[in-house]
Structures are given as C-alpha cells and as structure tokens.
Write an enzyme that holds these catalytic residues in place. Structure first.
Site, PDB file in Angstrom:
ATOM      1  N   HIS A   1      49.898  16.893 -37.830  1.00  0.00           N
ATOM      2  CA  HIS A   1      50.681  17.099 -36.599  1.00  0.00           C
ATOM      3  C   HIS A   1      50.352  16.021 -35.584  1.00  0.00           C
ATOM      4  CE1 HIS A   1      46.954  19.164 -35.534  1.00  0.00           C
ATOM      5  NE2 HIS A   1      47.358  19.290 -34.277  1.00  0.00           N
TER       6      HIS A   1
ATOM      7  N   HIS B   1      49.109  15.728 -32.469  1.00  0.00           N
ATOM      8  CA  HIS B   1      48.082  15.685 -31.423  1.00  0.00           C
ATOM      9  C   HIS B   1      47.154  14.475 -31.590  1.00  0.00           C
ATOM     10  CE1 HIS B   1      48.562  20.235 -30.422  1.00  0.00           C
ATOM     11  NE2 HIS B   1      49.401  19.478 -29.736  1.00  0.00           N
TER      12      HIS B   1
ATOM     13  N   HIS C   1      38.899  21.581 -37.477  1.00  0.00           N
ATOM     14  CA  HIS C   1      37.884  21.777 -36.423  1.00  0.00           C
ATOM     15  C   HIS C   1      36.779  22.724 -36.883  1.00  0.00           C
ATOM     16  CE1 HIS C   1      39.921  19.855 -32.939  1.00  0.00           C
ATOM     17  NE2 HIS C   1      41.043  20.216 -33.566  1.00  0.00           N
TER      18      HIS C   1
ATOM     19  N   HIS D   1      51.320  26.067 -34.062  1.00  0.00           N
ATOM     20  CA  HIS D   1      50.443  25.268 -33.182  1.00  0.00           C
ATOM     21  C   HIS D   1      51.296  24.168 -32.531  1.00  0.00           C
ATOM     22  CE1 HIS D   1      46.826  23.265 -31.787  1.00  0.00           C
ATOM     23  NE2 HIS D   1      47.156  22.159 -32.431  1.00  0.00           N
TER      24      HIS D   1
ATOM     25  N   ASP E   1      44.010  13.976 -31.241  1.00  0.00           N
ATOM     26  CA  ASP E   1      42.740  14.112 -31.971  1.00  0.00           C
ATOM     27  C   ASP E   1      42.960  14.123 -33.487  1.00  0.00           C
ATOM     28  OD1 ASP E   1      43.851  16.788 -31.490  1.00  0.00           O
ATOM     29  OD2 ASP E   1      42.001  17.604 -32.317  1.00  0.00           O
ATOM     30  N   HIS E   2      44.241  14.013 -33.918  1.00  0.00           N
ATOM     31  CA  HIS E   2      44.564  13.948 -35.348  1.00  0.00           C
ATOM     32  C   HIS E   2      45.230  12.617 -35.717  1.00  0.00           C
ATOM     33  CE1 HIS E   2      43.829  18.342 -35.990  1.00  0.00           C
ATOM     34  NE2 HIS E   2      43.857  18.238 -34.682  1.00  0.00           N
TER      35      HIS E   2
ATOM     36  N   ASP F   1      45.504  22.194 -37.654  1.00  0.00           N
ATOM     37  CA  ASP F   1      45.128  23.189 -36.643  1.00  0.00           C
ATOM     38  C   ASP F   1      45.931  24.475 -36.795  1.00  0.00           C
ATOM     39  OD1 ASP F   1      43.393  21.306 -35.647  1.00  0.00           O
ATOM     40  OD2 ASP F   1      44.504  20.943 -33.790  1.00  0.00           O
TER      41      ASP F   1
HETATM   42 FE    FE Z   1      43.104  19.462 -33.169  1.00  0.00          FE
HETATM   43 ZN    ZN Z   2      46.178  20.175 -32.590  1.00  0.00          ZN
END
Ligand code: FE
Ligand code: ZN
Length: 259
Positions: free
Chosen positions: A52, A54, A169, A108, A56-57, A131
C-alpha cells in the site's frame, strides 16, 4: 529459501525473501536496511513488492529501483513511486520462478493488496499482508469501512492454517494486551502472550505468526465468537441484533481508545 525481517524505523519490518544469491523485498519504507542486507549477504535484488501507498512502506522504493533496476510490483488502485507493475485481485506477480497471488484487502487503505505464496517443497505458505492483519490485531481504518476490513480479514483467515503471516509492524505485545481485555478467559491467548513476551525480552521478532494461531488469539478474526461478541456488546452497548460490521466497528473503536 530464507525469510528475514529487516527492522526499519521504530517498529516496521521490511520482509526479505532470499533464494540463493537473489532477494525479494516487501514494503521497503527505507532503502538503507535493504542495501545493508544485500551487501552483507552479496545478494542481487530481484523484485520489490509493495502492499500500500504509506511512506513507511514505500519510502525506499525509488532509491532501490534506481540502484538495482529491480522491478516494482504494487497496488493498481494506489499511487506509489513510478514505474511499477499494477496488480489487483487475482493477478500473479512472477519473480524467480515464484508465483505470488494478489488478494485485494481494502480497509487500512482503499487499494491495499496482500501477496500470498503457496506452499512448495517443504516450505510453508507465506502471506505478506502489510498493515491489514497484525499478530493479535489489524490495521487502523484510514480509508476503508469496517465492512471492507472485515471482508478483507475474512479472506486472509480462509488461507491455510500453516501460512506464515508476515506483518509489516511489530505491534504484537500491545495488540495482545488489548486482546486479553476482550477475551480474558482465552487460554491460547494467555499462553501465546507469554511466548511473545519472552521473544521480545530476548530482542527477537514475534513474526512471522501462523494463521492457525491468529484464528485462536486475534479478536479481529474472532468478532463472531460468542466471547468476543459478548465483550463488545458490554463495552459498546450494542443492540442484540447489531450487524457483523457494526460489531467489528465497535471492536476496532474500542482498540483505538484502549490504553
Ligand atoms: Fe505501516
Ligand atoms: Zn500503513
């Protein structure tokens, strides 16, 4: 073939699948831990899979692609760094002779996808779910509805019980603390919590988890169980005929507020 979680940021894992001198990474939010692992084990990057949009990915995708030329696969309905091969439900990402099947898991984010690699030659099935599903929990609903997330988790829960669940995570201990508040009488949950606490005390990841375990301990896969239903109804004062998605929404809200 070996599966390695590369820690990134405070609590992310970038999953790296190593096959001989090749590697595949999933959700590289940061390029540096991947570069370090490639150099340390003298590996070539064969592909980058993204679940996805985001940061942090996806934060390391552009640098890794530029340095290695590895192809990028990602969710068709989301904006991630170009160029990438857009995938949606039923598609297959073919890398190093492996076939990752794509499952749409909105909730998410609106276009979130998961990658499932079926079992082969003594290797258990692998699920890279970003996530969406966490050990003992699930992702927050930033873009999707509770009904969508419930359907997405149902689709993942239907995969084989020996599936290794590669979440993005390390949220397990906090999730299990909430899970115990929901189901204080769940003996599997008590036992699994002790197991995970001892792993963390040794500095080890609690992941991958096993899908069969998640079905026994994760309240978000258990929102139709009598024990969970009763707890949610008491907490949120839901009516006796509340729909499944309403129960799920109340459970997710309870977790959001839980300290
Ligand atoms: Fe994340
Ligand atoms: Zn995420």
């Amino acid at each position: 073939m070996t599966l390695v979680p590369l820690p990134a940021f405070a609590d992310n894992y970038i999953w790296m699948l190593q096959d001989g001198s090749n590697a595949i990474v999933v959700d590289p939010g940061d390029a540096q831990p991947v570069f370090d692992a490639l150099a340390r084990d003298k590996l070539q990057l064969a592909a980058i899979l993204v679940t996805h949009h985001h940061p942090d990915h996806t934060g390391g995708v552009a640098a890794l692609h530029a340095a290695t030329g590895a192809p990028v696969f990602g969710p068709a309905r989301e904006r991630i760094p170009q160029p990438f091969e857009p995938l949606s439900h039923g598609d297959t990402a073919k890398v190093l002779g492996l076939r990752f099947s794509v499952i749409d898991v909105p909730g998410h984010t609106a276009g979130h996808i998961a990658y499932f690699l079926p079992a082969s030659a003594g290797r258990a099935p692998l699920l890279f779910c970003g996530d969406t599903l966490f050990s003992g929990g699930c992702g927050r609903l930033f873009e999707g509805t509770p009904a969508q997330m419930l359907a997405s988790l149902d689709a993942l829960a239907a995969l084989p019980g020996d599936t290794r669940v590669c979440c993005a995570h390390e949220y397990t201990l906090a999730n299990l603390r909430f899970a115990r508040a929901v189901e204080p009488g769940n003996a599997d949950l008590t036992q699994y919590s002790a197991h995970c606490e001892s792993l963390r005390a040794q500095g080890r990841p609690t992941l991958p988890s096993q899908l069969a375990t998640e079905r026994r301990i994760n309240p978000f896969l258990r929102s139709r169980e009598a024990t969970v239903l009763r707890a949610v109804r008491e907490h949120a004062e839901l009516s006796a005929d509340a729909a499944e998605a309403e129960v799920f929404a109340a459970l997710r809200q309870w977790k959001n507020d839980f300290r």
